[in-house]
Design a protein around this motif. Structure first.
Motif, PDB file in Angstrom:
ATOM      1  N   ASP A 189     -36.625 -18.781  39.223  1.00  0.00           N
ATOM      2  CA  ASP A 189     -35.429 -18.698  38.380  1.00  0.00           C
ATOM      3  C   ASP A 189     -35.777 -18.091  37.025  1.00  0.00           C
ATOM      4  O   ASP A 189     -35.059 -17.234  36.504  1.00  0.00           O
ATOM      5  CB  ASP A 189     -34.840 -20.099  38.129  1.00  0.00           C
ATOM      6  N   VAL A 222     -33.083 -24.247  28.960  1.00  0.00           N
ATOM      7  CA  VAL A 222     -32.247 -23.132  28.526  1.00  0.00           C
ATOM      8  C   VAL A 222     -32.675 -22.604  27.156  1.00  0.00           C
ATOM      9  O   VAL A 222     -32.879 -21.403  26.977  1.00  0.00           O
ATOM     10  CB  VAL A 222     -30.756 -23.547  28.495  1.00  0.00           C
ATOM     11  N   ASP A 233     -36.770 -14.400  37.256  1.00  0.00           N
ATOM     12  CA  ASP A 233     -35.551 -13.598  37.470  1.00  0.00           C
ATOM     13  C   ASP A 233     -34.898 -13.269  36.134  1.00  0.00           C
ATOM     14  O   ASP A 233     -34.412 -12.165  35.916  1.00  0.00           O
ATOM     15  CB  ASP A 233     -34.522 -14.387  38.300  1.00  0.00           C
ATOM     16  N   ILE A 234     -34.885 -14.254  35.252  1.00  0.00           N
ATOM     17  CA  ILE A 234     -34.172 -14.086  33.989  1.00  0.00           C
ATOM     18  C   ILE A 234     -34.982 -13.270  32.988  1.00  0.00           C
ATOM     19  O   ILE A 234     -34.466 -12.365  32.352  1.00  0.00           O
ATOM     20  CB  ILE A 234     -33.800 -15.472  33.418  1.00  0.00           C
ATOM     21  N   LEU A 235     -36.269 -13.575  32.864  1.00  0.00           N
ATOM     22  CA  LEU A 235     -37.061 -12.917  31.815  1.00  0.00           C
ATOM     23  C   LEU A 235     -37.689 -11.604  32.287  1.00  0.00           C
ATOM     24  O   LEU A 235     -38.085 -10.789  31.476  1.00  0.00           O
ATOM     25  CB  LEU A 235     -38.159 -13.867  31.313  1.00  0.00           C
ATOM     26  N   SER A 236     -37.764 -11.434  33.588  1.00  0.00           N
ATOM     27  CA  SER A 236     -38.439 -10.284  34.214  1.00  0.00           C
ATOM     28  C   SER A 236     -39.709  -9.815  33.493  1.00  0.00           C
ATOM     29  O   SER A 236     -39.828  -8.669  33.121  1.00  0.00           O
ATOM     30  CB  SER A 236     -37.476  -9.130  34.484  1.00  0.00           C
ATOM     31  N   ASP A 273     -36.960 -14.957  25.579  1.00  0.00           N
ATOM     32  CA  ASP A 273     -36.360 -13.629  25.773  1.00  0.00           C
ATOM     33  C   ASP A 273     -36.294 -12.864  24.452  1.00  0.00           C
ATOM     34  O   ASP A 273     -36.568 -11.669  24.387  1.00  0.00           O
ATOM     35  CB  ASP A 273     -34.956 -13.777  26.361  1.00  0.00           C
ATOM     36  N   MET A 282     -34.036 -28.814  37.715  1.00  0.00           N
ATOM     37  CA  MET A 282     -34.848 -28.026  36.790  1.00  0.00           C
ATOM     38  C   MET A 282     -35.015 -26.635  37.378  1.00  0.00           C
ATOM     39  O   MET A 282     -35.203 -26.496  38.589  1.00  0.00           O
ATOM     40  CB  MET A 282     -36.225 -28.689  36.597  1.00  0.00           C
ATOM     41  N   MET A 283     -34.938 -25.626  36.527  1.00  0.00           N
ATOM     42  CA  MET A 283     -35.153 -24.258  37.005  1.00  0.00           C
ATOM     43  C   MET A 283     -36.583 -24.140  37.530  1.00  0.00           C
ATOM     44  O   MET A 283     -37.506 -24.693  36.936  1.00  0.00           O
ATOM     45  CB  MET A 283     -34.929 -23.264  35.871  1.00  0.00           C
ATOM     46  N   ASN A 284     -36.764 -23.437  38.625  1.00  0.00           N
ATOM     47  CA  ASN A 284     -38.117 -23.245  39.142  1.00  0.00           C
ATOM     48  C   ASN A 284     -38.710 -21.951  38.602  1.00  0.00           C
ATOM     49  O   ASN A 284     -38.049 -21.217  37.855  1.00  0.00           O
ATOM     50  CB  ASN A 284     -38.135 -23.287  40.670  1.00  0.00           C
ATOM     51  N   VAL A 293     -36.152 -20.783  27.179  1.00  0.00           N
ATOM     52  CA  VAL A 293     -36.133 -19.487  27.867  1.00  0.00           C
ATOM     53  C   VAL A 293     -35.370 -18.459  27.037  1.00  0.00           C
ATOM     54  O   VAL A 293     -35.765 -17.298  26.942  1.00  0.00           O
ATOM     55  CB  VAL A 293     -35.520 -19.615  29.283  1.00  0.00           C
ATOM     56  N   ARG A 294     -34.293 -18.904  26.395  1.00  0.00           N
ATOM     57  CA  ARG A 294     -33.559 -17.984  25.539  1.00  0.00           C
ATOM     58  C   ARG A 294     -34.459 -17.454  24.415  1.00  0.00           C
ATOM     59  O   ARG A 294     -34.498 -16.261  24.144  1.00  0.00           O
ATOM     60  CB  ARG A 294     -32.365 -18.697  24.907  1.00  0.00           C
TER      61      ARG A 294
END
Lengths: 91, 264
Positions: free
Chosen positions: B189, B146, B192-195, B153, B184-186, B149-150
């Motif tokens: 995933d 988390v 999808d979030i960071l596009s 972004d 764990m996020m694949n 990835v945050r």
């Protein structure tokens, strides 16, 4: 190993889904620059406005920003405990 | 004119320097002239990961101040042709270098090399700004966590505001076992979030620690899956259309085998 087995058997959501939904929320706030205080103010003002029409309990009002795929939504959960007047107040 | 690529992440410890060292090695193995630049002034470590620390004499600071020739400051990697390192000064601070000087340095290096890979420091302050200012494109390194990835972004937003729009994502330390268990996020995933566009996935590999201990990037090891993943990223940077594999969890037998032989 045992922990993993317990997790597999339990009904808790998969931790990766928890991570993903937490992240989505965090990023909405990061990207919009929305902070706790603004959400709190929004909640108070919404409650004030709706209180003119309905009987509400401010403690039960929930306001949240959620992200679905590429859009964001303001989601409010506002239980109503009764009507204030039969018709909206005419100003 | 070469390509200047900043390798960045926001969060520390996700594998920026390791990625820089391995990608630099992989690109050089493809026959490209490559320089890896450590932009982490005051906390340099790219030289250590590459095993070149004993041969660093001059740094980018010396080049900027005009104390030495750029040629002289470049450390040659003896294990692969056409790979050079430009180390960061350990005595200075990130604020000792100006964005303008960094930009000029990158321009000069782009004239000499096919690839200029800039290893950015963690954070979003001047160190990151300096590392990115001379770059044409960016590789964002993240791990499936988390916080990482945050921060990725946030970095994507900052790079866009610097008008670096050519960005590719590297997902590091993905554990196929944990992905399979739903813990764990694949890769999907995270996309999808960071596009942004995914250019590679590096599976978790304990050999990475060993290779850092030895100062020999894993890319040199022909059997390493993580090393191979870096080679694939290098080929994608070169414009080849290569599919990104989904990693399978190790077999029950394989992991038992591992445990037996790592007992002591």
């Amino acid at each position: 190993m045992f922990q993993r087995l317990m997790r597999a058997l339990s009904r808790e959501p998969k931790s990766k889904n928890v991570a993903k939904s937490r992240l989505k929320l965090i990023l909405v706030q990061d990207r919009l620059g929305v902070d706790e205080e603004l959400m709190k103010t929004l909640q108070v003002e919404l409650t004030d406005l709706l209180s003119r029409y309905f009987e509400l309990k401010p403690d039960y009002v929930e306001v949240d920003l959620l992200r679905e795929a590429d859009s964001m939504a303001l989601v409010a959960n506002i239980p109503i405990f009764g009507m204030k007047t039969r018709r909206p107040v005419q100003v | 004119m070469g390509r200047a690529i900043v390798i960045t992440s926001g969060k520390g410890g996700v594998g920026k320097s390791t990625s820089t060292a391995n990608l630099g090695t992989a690109l050089a193995m493809l026959g490209r002239a490559v320089v890896v630049v450590d932009a982490d002034v005051g906390l340099r470590n790219l030289d250590i990961i590459m095993g070149l620390e004993s041969r660093v004499v001059y740094t980018s600071m010396d080049v900027i101040e005009g104390t030495c020739d750029i040629e002289k400051a470049l450390v040659k990697d003896r294990r692969v042709e056409n790979l050079r390192l430009l180390a960061a000064s350990q005595k200075n601070n990130k604020t000792d270098i100006q964005a303008k000087q960094m930009k000029e340095l990158c321009l000069e290096l782009k004239d000499m090399f096919d690839y200029v890979l800039i290893d950015s420091p963690a954070g979003i302050e001047q160190g990151f700004q300096n590392a990115s200012v001379g770059a044409d494109e960016a590789l964002i390194v993240t791990t499936p966590e988390v916080a990482a990835v945050r921060d990725a972004d946030r970095i994507i937003g900052l790079l866009q505001s610097m008008e670096i729009n050519d960005m590719n994502l590297v997902i590091n330390r993905l554990s196929p076992n944990m992905v399979k268990a739903g813990d764990m996020m694949n890769q999907q995933d995270i996309i999808d979030i960071l596009s942004i566009k995914l250019i590679g996935v590096i599976p978790e590999d304990q050999e990475m620690v060993v290779s850092t201990n030895r100062g020999l990037p894993l890319t040199h090891d022909r059997r390493s899956i993580a090393g191979d993943s870096f080679k694939r990223i290098a080929r994608r940077l070169e414009g080849e259309e290569l599919p990104i594999p989904t990693f399978k969890p190790e077999s029950w037998f394989g992991s038992l085998f591992d445990k037996l032989f790592n007992w002591g």
